[in-house]
Design an enzyme around this catalytic site. Structure first.
Site, PDB file in Angstrom:
ATOM      1  N   GLY A 173      35.658  37.744  44.172  1.00 12.79           N
ATOM      2  CA  GLY A 173      34.729  38.783  43.755  1.00 12.79           C
ATOM      3  C   GLY A 173      33.965  38.450  42.492  1.00 12.79           C
ATOM      4  O   GLY A 173      33.986  37.321  41.984  1.00 12.79           O
ATOM      5  N   ILE A 199      34.138  39.484  39.096  1.00  5.99           N
ATOM      6  CA  ILE A 199      34.848  39.027  37.903  1.00  5.99           C
ATOM      7  C   ILE A 199      35.723  37.824  38.231  1.00  5.99           C
ATOM      8  O   ILE A 199      35.797  36.860  37.462  1.00  5.99           O
ATOM      9  CB  ILE A 199      35.681  40.167  37.292  1.00  5.99           C
ATOM     10  CG1 ILE A 199      34.757  41.296  36.807  1.00  5.99           C
ATOM     11  CG2 ILE A 199      36.541  39.653  36.135  1.00  5.99           C
ATOM     12  CD1 ILE A 199      35.500  42.525  36.307  1.00  5.99           C
ATOM     13  N   ASP A 258      45.210  39.918  52.529  1.00  3.38           N
ATOM     14  CA  ASP A 258      45.154  41.244  51.920  1.00  3.38           C
ATOM     15  C   ASP A 258      46.303  41.424  50.925  1.00  3.38           C
ATOM     16  O   ASP A 258      47.438  41.004  51.189  1.00  3.38           O
ATOM     17  CB  ASP A 258      45.219  42.321  52.998  1.00  3.38           C
ATOM     18  CG  ASP A 258      44.804  43.676  52.464  1.00  3.38           C
ATOM     19  OD1 ASP A 258      45.661  44.374  51.884  1.00  3.38           O
ATOM     20  OD2 ASP A 258      43.618  44.039  52.615  1.00  3.38           O
ATOM     21  N   ALA A 265      42.670  42.060  42.054  1.00  4.06           N
ATOM     22  CA  ALA A 265      42.443  42.712  43.345  1.00  4.06           C
ATOM     23  C   ALA A 265      42.485  44.228  43.184  1.00  4.06           C
ATOM     24  O   ALA A 265      43.464  44.785  42.685  1.00  4.06           O
ATOM     25  CB  ALA A 265      43.484  42.253  44.358  1.00  4.06           C
ATOM     26  N   SER A 295      41.304  49.357  33.235  1.00  3.88           N
ATOM     27  CA  SER A 295      39.939  49.889  33.163  1.00  3.88           C
ATOM     28  C   SER A 295      39.803  50.923  32.063  1.00  3.88           C
ATOM     29  O   SER A 295      40.748  51.663  31.747  1.00  3.88           O
ATOM     30  CB  SER A 295      39.568  50.524  34.503  1.00  3.88           C
ATOM     31  OG  SER A 295      38.377  51.279  34.409  1.00  3.88           O
ATOM     32  N   TYR A 331      40.622  56.829  40.999  1.00  3.66           N
ATOM     33  CA  TYR A 331      40.505  55.442  40.540  1.00  3.66           C
ATOM     34  C   TYR A 331      41.170  55.256  39.180  1.00  3.66           C
ATOM     35  O   TYR A 331      41.891  54.278  38.951  1.00  3.66           O
ATOM     36  CB  TYR A 331      39.025  55.042  40.476  1.00  3.66           C
ATOM     37  CG  TYR A 331      38.796  53.662  39.914  1.00  3.66           C
ATOM     38  CD1 TYR A 331      39.216  52.538  40.615  1.00  3.66           C
ATOM     39  CD2 TYR A 331      38.165  53.480  38.687  1.00  3.66           C
ATOM     40  CE1 TYR A 331      39.018  51.257  40.103  1.00  3.66           C
ATOM     41  CE2 TYR A 331      37.952  52.216  38.175  1.00  3.66           C
ATOM     42  CZ  TYR A 331      38.384  51.110  38.884  1.00  3.66           C
ATOM     43  OH  TYR A 331      38.189  49.845  38.373  1.00  3.66           O
ATOM     44  N   ASN A 363      32.297  48.520  31.050  1.00  2.00           N
ATOM     45  CA  ASN A 363      31.297  48.346  32.109  1.00  2.00           C
ATOM     46  C   ASN A 363      30.823  46.895  32.166  1.00  2.00           C
ATOM     47  O   ASN A 363      30.017  46.464  31.345  1.00  2.00           O
ATOM     48  CB  ASN A 363      30.115  49.289  31.873  1.00  2.00           C
ATOM     49  CG  ASN A 363      30.501  50.748  32.062  1.00  2.00           C
ATOM     50  OD1 ASN A 363      31.169  51.318  31.215  1.00  2.00           O
ATOM     51  ND2 ASN A 363      30.098  51.328  33.169  1.00  2.00           N
TER      52      ASN A 363
END
Length: 371
Positions: free
Chosen positions: A11, A13, A59, A80, A123, A183, A212
């Site tokens: 992905g 990052i 996965d 992930a 996050s 989230y 962000n």
């Protein structure tokens, strides 16, 4: 060579982290399910991945696939995750499965096959509202969520008990979590599960709270990705960026190359069982960012559309205090926002984006998640 396994490594990052680690002399294995929402229906190896990075498709919730990916790994960088506040509020089972069960699956494997170090992506969303200061007496406050009646009246700013508007200030790691979305709950669970398991099994663990993140390679056709990528998809299609509330909410935009460097620093530090903010240490309003992006894309004629609407799970202001990361990790952002935007504009010049922002907003509205 030391081998780093990066979950979610194909992905946005993850691919930049892989680049930084390869340059630093690490061997890199990427583990990714190549989700169609991010990588498209063909689910092919992204062309931007370095040829030296091994890609294992699987996965994070598949225990056997995770066991195979871990073989020979010395360090794990766990990126992930299903990403997006808005989508998490209605695709709840999928987010919990990917983010929490997926992390549990990885940690279960690590109890049998410990590694030298674990770094997990957390996050800024776990903070909810950032830290504030009362204007009259300068006391720092961690306010509750804004009442829904206030938001329906279009009163966006947070106020104290006397009705005075609170002044947002940089948010440090010491601010207690305030989980305002599924989230955010997922990311806090990921962070805590990794730190608890790492401490119990003697695996030095670091959680990085990303703010962000922006830069090239972000999925432009994913309407729940970073706001700059969503705005870019709109502008590439000649459409006005959709800005919620009044556009004056403030965020911290950090370039993906700085984030990748923070990942490498976290891998190499002797710190353990700790959390760190990864941001620029600066704040910008969302509407100003939309205008800046239009300018560098030479689409200044397309002005943002201020919707005056509120999405469930959104917060007003949050930007990073990075003093701890500077002092204990030696992390210092190096990419100026303006330079990062210019680089992003160069990347976007050759991109085609399937803009789905309006469909995403309509889905949230249909479910009563927009006020």
């Amino acid at each position: 060579m030391t081998r780093v396994l990066i979950t979610g490594g194909a992905g946005f990052i993850g691919s930049h982290a892989a680049d930084a680690l390869l340059v630093a002399g690490y061997e890199v294995r990427l583990f990714d399910n190549l989700s169609p929402q991010i990588h498209g229906a063909q689910r092919e190896r992204p062309s931007y991945l370095d040829r030296e990075a091994e890609l294992v498709v699987g996965d994070i919730t598949d225990a056997l696939a995770v066991e195979r990916a871990l073989r020979g790994a010395d360090i794990v960088l766990h990126l992930a995750s299903a990403v997006g506040v808005g989508q998490s509020m209605y695709d709840i089972d999928s987010y919990v499965r990917t983010n929490e069960l997926g992390t549990a699956t990885l940690l279960q494997a690590l109890t049998r096959r410990p590694v030298e170090r674990l770094v997990v992506a957390s996050s800024m969303s776990i903070y909810g509202e950032g830290l504030y200061r009362a204007v009259d007496h300068h006391a720092e406050l961690a306010p509750d969520e804004r009442p829904i009646d206030q938001l329906r009246n279009g009163e966006w700013e947070l106020r104290d008990a006397a009705g005075h508007i609170l002044d947002p200030v940089p948010t440090p790691e010491t601010k207690p979590p305030s989980l305002s979305s599924i989230y955010a709950l997922n990311k806090y669970a990921q962070e805590r599960m990794c730190l608890i398991t790492g401490n119990a099994y003697g695996i030095p663990t670091i959680a990085l709270r990303f703010f962000n993140v922006f830069g090239p390679r972000q999925a432009l056709s994913n309407p729940y990705t970073g706001v700059l990528a969503i705005f870019a998809a709109r502008l590439l299609n000649g459409r006005r960026p959709l800005v919620f509330e009044d556009g004056l909410q403030r965020r911290d935009f950090v370039h993906v190359k700085d984030v990748a460097r923070a990942c490498r620093v976290a891998i190499e530090t002797d710190r353990m069982n700790d959390v760190f903010n990864v941001g620029s240490g600066q704040s910008r309003t969302i509407v100003s960012v939309a205008r800046d992006l239009a300018r560098v894309m030479e689409r200044s004629d397309i002005v943002p559309e201020i919707t005056g609407k509120y999405r469930a799970g959104d917060i007003r202001h949050c930007f990073a205090d990075i003093a701890k990361s500077r002092a204990l990790l030696g992390f210092e952002p190096s990419v100026r926002f303006e330079d990062g935007l210019a680089e992003l504009a160069d990347y976007l010049a050759d991109q085609i984006a399937d803009d789905q922002a309006e469909q995403a907003a309509a889905e949230l509205s249909r479910r009563g998640l927009v006020a």
